[in-house]
Design a protein around this motif. Structure first.
Motif, PDB file in Angstrom:
ATOM      1  N   ASP A   6     -28.126 -14.117   8.951  1.00  0.00           N
ATOM      2  CA  ASP A   6     -27.112 -14.278  10.001  1.00  0.00           C
ATOM      3  C   ASP A   6     -26.034 -13.208   9.873  1.00  0.00           C
ATOM      4  O   ASP A   6     -25.574 -12.881   8.776  1.00  0.00           O
ATOM      5  CB  ASP A   6     -26.456 -15.656   9.898  1.00  0.00           C
ATOM      6  N   GLY A   7     -25.632 -12.668  11.021  1.00  0.00           N
ATOM      7  CA  GLY A   7     -24.565 -11.680  11.043  1.00  0.00           C
ATOM      8  C   GLY A   7     -25.018 -10.266  10.788  1.00  0.00           C
ATOM      9  O   GLY A   7     -24.197  -9.335  10.792  1.00  0.00           O
ATOM     10  N   LEU A   8     -26.314 -10.078  10.546  1.00  0.00           N
ATOM     11  CA  LEU A   8     -26.845  -8.744  10.280  1.00  0.00           C
ATOM     12  C   LEU A   8     -27.753  -8.330  11.433  1.00  0.00           C
ATOM     13  O   LEU A   8     -28.644  -9.080  11.825  1.00  0.00           O
ATOM     14  CB  LEU A   8     -27.637  -8.721   8.970  1.00  0.00           C
ATOM     15  N   TRP A   9     -27.520  -7.128  11.966  1.00  0.00           N
ATOM     16  CA  TRP A   9     -28.349  -6.671  13.078  1.00  0.00           C
ATOM     17  C   TRP A   9     -28.737  -5.207  12.932  1.00  0.00           C
ATOM     18  O   TRP A   9     -29.905  -4.881  12.819  1.00  0.00           O
ATOM     19  CB  TRP A   9     -27.622  -6.907  14.413  1.00  0.00           C
ATOM     20  N   ALA A  10     -27.747  -4.297  12.890  1.00  0.00           N
ATOM     21  CA  ALA A  10     -28.074  -2.875  12.794  1.00  0.00           C
ATOM     22  C   ALA A  10     -26.892  -2.109  12.219  1.00  0.00           C
ATOM     23  O   ALA A  10     -25.733  -2.404  12.553  1.00  0.00           O
ATOM     24  CB  ALA A  10     -28.452  -2.320  14.164  1.00  0.00           C
ATOM     25  N   PRO A  11     -27.135  -1.113  11.386  1.00  0.00           N
ATOM     26  CA  PRO A  11     -26.047  -0.260  10.895  1.00  0.00           C
ATOM     27  C   PRO A  11     -25.600   0.723  11.973  1.00  0.00           C
ATOM     28  O   PRO A  11     -26.391   1.144  12.811  1.00  0.00           O
ATOM     29  CB  PRO A  11     -26.675   0.471   9.704  1.00  0.00           C
ATOM     30  N   ALA A 343     -29.235  -4.334   3.270  1.00  0.00           N
ATOM     31  CA  ALA A 343     -28.273  -3.751   2.330  1.00  0.00           C
ATOM     32  C   ALA A 343     -27.432  -2.670   3.011  1.00  0.00           C
ATOM     33  O   ALA A 343     -26.220  -2.567   2.762  1.00  0.00           O
ATOM     34  CB  ALA A 343     -29.006  -3.168   1.125  1.00  0.00           C
ATOM     35  N   LEU A 344     -28.045  -1.870   3.880  1.00  0.00           N
ATOM     36  CA  LEU A 344     -27.304  -0.857   4.626  1.00  0.00           C
ATOM     37  C   LEU A 344     -26.209  -1.505   5.476  1.00  0.00           C
ATOM     38  O   LEU A 344     -25.064  -1.040   5.505  1.00  0.00           O
ATOM     39  CB  LEU A 344     -28.261  -0.081   5.546  1.00  0.00           C
ATOM     40  N   ILE A 345     -26.595  -2.559   6.174  1.00  0.00           N
ATOM     41  CA  ILE A 345     -25.640  -3.223   7.070  1.00  0.00           C
ATOM     42  C   ILE A 345     -24.516  -3.873   6.259  1.00  0.00           C
ATOM     43  O   ILE A 345     -23.329  -3.757   6.595  1.00  0.00           O
ATOM     44  CB  ILE A 345     -26.357  -4.268   7.943  1.00  0.00           C
ATOM     45  N   ARG A 346     -24.877  -4.554   5.173  1.00  0.00           N
ATOM     46  CA  ARG A 346     -23.862  -5.222   4.350  1.00  0.00           C
ATOM     47  C   ARG A 346     -22.889  -4.207   3.748  1.00  0.00           C
ATOM     48  O   ARG A 346     -21.679  -4.457   3.687  1.00  0.00           O
ATOM     49  CB  ARG A 346     -24.544  -6.027   3.244  1.00  0.00           C
ATOM     50  N   SER A 347     -23.408  -3.072   3.288  1.00  0.00           N
ATOM     51  CA  SER A 347     -22.554  -2.043   2.709  1.00  0.00           C
ATOM     52  C   SER A 347     -21.561  -1.529   3.731  1.00  0.00           C
ATOM     53  O   SER A 347     -20.376  -1.339   3.438  1.00  0.00           O
ATOM     54  CB  SER A 347     -23.418  -0.891   2.188  1.00  0.00           C
ATOM     55  N   GLN A 349     -20.517  -3.175   6.444  1.00  0.00           N
ATOM     56  CA  GLN A 349     -19.569  -4.251   6.735  1.00  0.00           C
ATOM     57  C   GLN A 349     -18.525  -4.364   5.637  1.00  0.00           C
ATOM     58  O   GLN A 349     -17.340  -4.568   5.914  1.00  0.00           O
ATOM     59  CB  GLN A 349     -20.311  -5.572   6.902  1.00  0.00           C
ATOM     60  N   LYS A 350     -18.948  -4.209   4.399  1.00  0.00           N
ATOM     61  CA  LYS A 350     -18.002  -4.285   3.277  1.00  0.00           C
ATOM     62  C   LYS A 350     -16.994  -3.151   3.344  1.00  0.00           C
ATOM     63  O   LYS A 350     -15.792  -3.345   3.134  1.00  0.00           O
ATOM     64  CB  LYS A 350     -18.773  -4.227   1.953  1.00  0.00           C
ATOM     65  N   ALA A 353     -14.496  -3.883   6.089  1.00  0.00           N
ATOM     66  CA  ALA A 353     -13.544  -4.918   5.695  1.00  0.00           C
ATOM     67  C   ALA A 353     -12.501  -4.366   4.743  1.00  0.00           C
ATOM     68  O   ALA A 353     -11.313  -4.686   4.844  1.00  0.00           O
ATOM     69  CB  ALA A 353     -14.305  -6.083   5.050  1.00  0.00           C
ATOM     70  N   SER A 354     -12.938  -3.505   3.829  1.00  0.00           N
ATOM     71  CA  SER A 354     -11.987  -2.894   2.875  1.00  0.00           C
ATOM     72  C   SER A 354     -10.994  -2.013   3.598  1.00  0.00           C
ATOM     73  O   SER A 354      -9.797  -2.008   3.295  1.00  0.00           O
ATOM     74  CB  SER A 354     -12.755  -2.077   1.837  1.00  0.00           C
ATOM     75  N   ALA A 355     -11.486  -1.231   4.584  1.00  0.00           N
ATOM     76  CA  ALA A 355     -10.591  -0.357   5.338  1.00  0.00           C
ATOM     77  C   ALA A 355      -9.577  -1.162   6.135  1.00  0.00           C
ATOM     78  O   ALA A 355      -8.400  -0.801   6.219  1.00  0.00           O
ATOM     79  CB  ALA A 355     -11.413   0.536   6.271  1.00  0.00           C
ATOM     80  N   ALA A 356     -10.031  -2.278   6.707  1.00  0.00           N
ATOM     81  CA  ALA A 356      -9.120  -3.130   7.480  1.00  0.00           C
ATOM     82  C   ALA A 356      -8.048  -3.747   6.592  1.00  0.00           C
ATOM     83  O   ALA A 356      -6.880  -3.864   6.968  1.00  0.00           O
ATOM     84  CB  ALA A 356      -9.911  -4.220   8.201  1.00  0.00           C
ATOM     85  N   ALA A 357      -8.467  -4.136   5.365  1.00  0.00           N
ATOM     86  CA  ALA A 357      -7.500  -4.735   4.442  1.00  0.00           C
ATOM     87  C   ALA A 357      -6.471  -3.706   3.982  1.00  0.00           C
ATOM     88  O   ALA A 357      -5.312  -4.037   3.769  1.00  0.00           O
ATOM     89  CB  ALA A 357      -8.256  -5.301   3.233  1.00  0.00           C
TER      90      ALA A 357
END
Length: 357
Positions: A6-11, A343-347, A349-350, A353-357
């Motif tokens: 869930d939440g993963l589709w394409a980089p 793994a590409l998509i999660r990386s 997204q991570k 998220a870090s840039a937004a924080a």
């Protein structure tokens, strides 16, 4: 689990084939990519421009607009954008706020394809595009042919996993490129992260009618088969044909080799662009051979399209839930690729998220 979690589709921070170069003219063209409308056109100098395809004023499709010089004018209220996406004219006022702009995307033409980067433009390194000479789209002695364009009614994952699983050739494409030994032959998977390769060797094969016709050879052959995947977009199927006339332990003489270049690009949640080319190093000037290959590949590609669209229909009827699919040894490449794509998509997204924080 299958399909992707869930939440993963394409980089997004990747290069994707967006189409054929001859599709882009001075007339705007719309294409949905990564679930966004993109408008393409050429400048007076011939450069491809790619921008977000909705006007920020009333969300009117910019592909219905007009190219004026190197700028794109919305045909609804005349808002005009330069090739960077900045609005340079609003007919009802003299001041144009700097906030009135749309995204523009890096585009690179290679061979007869054009590639787009829809992620962070600062990361758009052209060297990440697979080398077209290496994959035999532009190499001397190889004849490359545009073969097909499909808009699949299926998510891109299904075509990726179809192409990574060579065992399906035996059952989905029998008598053309598939024989019993494709599924039965041992294979080795190489690669990690953004590149994978499945290869297998089939010895002393009776050639199918298709192979006999294109090679002009009717005796037993050895087939050296492989499939490479350059994540997230390009699959490269390859075969080398050898005459099975060697002495024990010696290779036979090469009869020829061909490659099929499959570009798989996400369009929308359940739609995928599929651009296919092939190249060969034999009978390069023989139109008869080209016609035979064109006809056979059209049938094979349609079988793949029908299969992945049937898979998509089943998944949607099943309520979009995830399944714990039964895995066989033949799924090794597909499963590794599935994990690598996630793994590409999660990386990505991570990182976002870090840039937004």
């Amino acid at each position: 689990m299958y399909p992707y979690a869930d939440g993963l589709w394409a980089p997004r921070n990747q290069w994707y084939v967006a189409g054929w170069s001859n599709e882009i003219t001075r007339q705007p063209l719309e294409r949905w990519l990564l679930d966004e409308p993109v408008v393409f056109y050429r400048t007076e100098a011939g450069q491809i421009v790619a921008m977000h395809g909705r006007c920020p004023h009333r969300q009117f499709p910019l592909a219905k607009g007009n190219v004026v010089g190197d700028r794109l004018e919305c045909s609804y209220h005349g808002f005009t954008f330069d090739k960077t996406g900045a609005c340079v004219r609003i007919p009802t006022q003299t001041k144009v706020p700097s906030s009135c702009r749309i995204a523009s995307y890096p585009v690179v033409e290679r061979w007869q394809w054009f590639w787009i980067w829809m992620g962070d433009p600062a990361l758009a390194d052209e060297s990440l595009i697979p080398d077209h000479d290496t994959v035999k789209l532009t190499a001397p002695g190889w004849h490359a042919v545009p073969a097909a364009t499909h808009l699949l009614k299926a998510r891109h994952q299904l075509m990726h996993e179809n192409l990574c699983d060579l065992s399906h050739l035996t059952f989905l494409h029998p008598g053309i490129i598939g024989v019993d030994d494709v599924a039965a032959t041992e294979f080795e998977v190489q690669g990690a992260r953004d590149w994978f390769r499945d290869e297998r060797t089939m010895l002393n094969q009776e050639p199918t009618g298709f192979f006999s016709d294109i090679l002009g050879y009717h005796k037993p052959i050895d087939r050296l088969m492989s499939m490479e995947f350059f994540l997230p977009c390009l699959h490269l199927a390859a075969e080398i044909f050898l005459a099975h006339d060697k002495k024990e332990g010696e290779p036979g003489r090469e009869l020829g080799a061909y490659k099929v270049h499959h570009a798989v690009t996400p369009s929308r949640a359940h739609e995928t662009h599929y651009f296919v080319a092939y190249s060969r190093n034999f009978a390069v000037d023989d139109q008869r051979v080209t016609d035979i290959i064109n006809a056979a590949f059209a049938a094979v590609l349609q079988q793949d399209v029908d299969a992945v669209e049937a898979l998509e229909a089943m998944l949607q009827r099943s309520g979009e839930r995830q399944f714990k699919d039964f895995l066989a040894r033949g799924d090794a490449t597909s499963v590794q690729v599935r994990r690598a794509m996630e793994a590409l998509i999660r990386s990505e997204q991570k990182g976002a998220a870090s840039a937004a924080a």
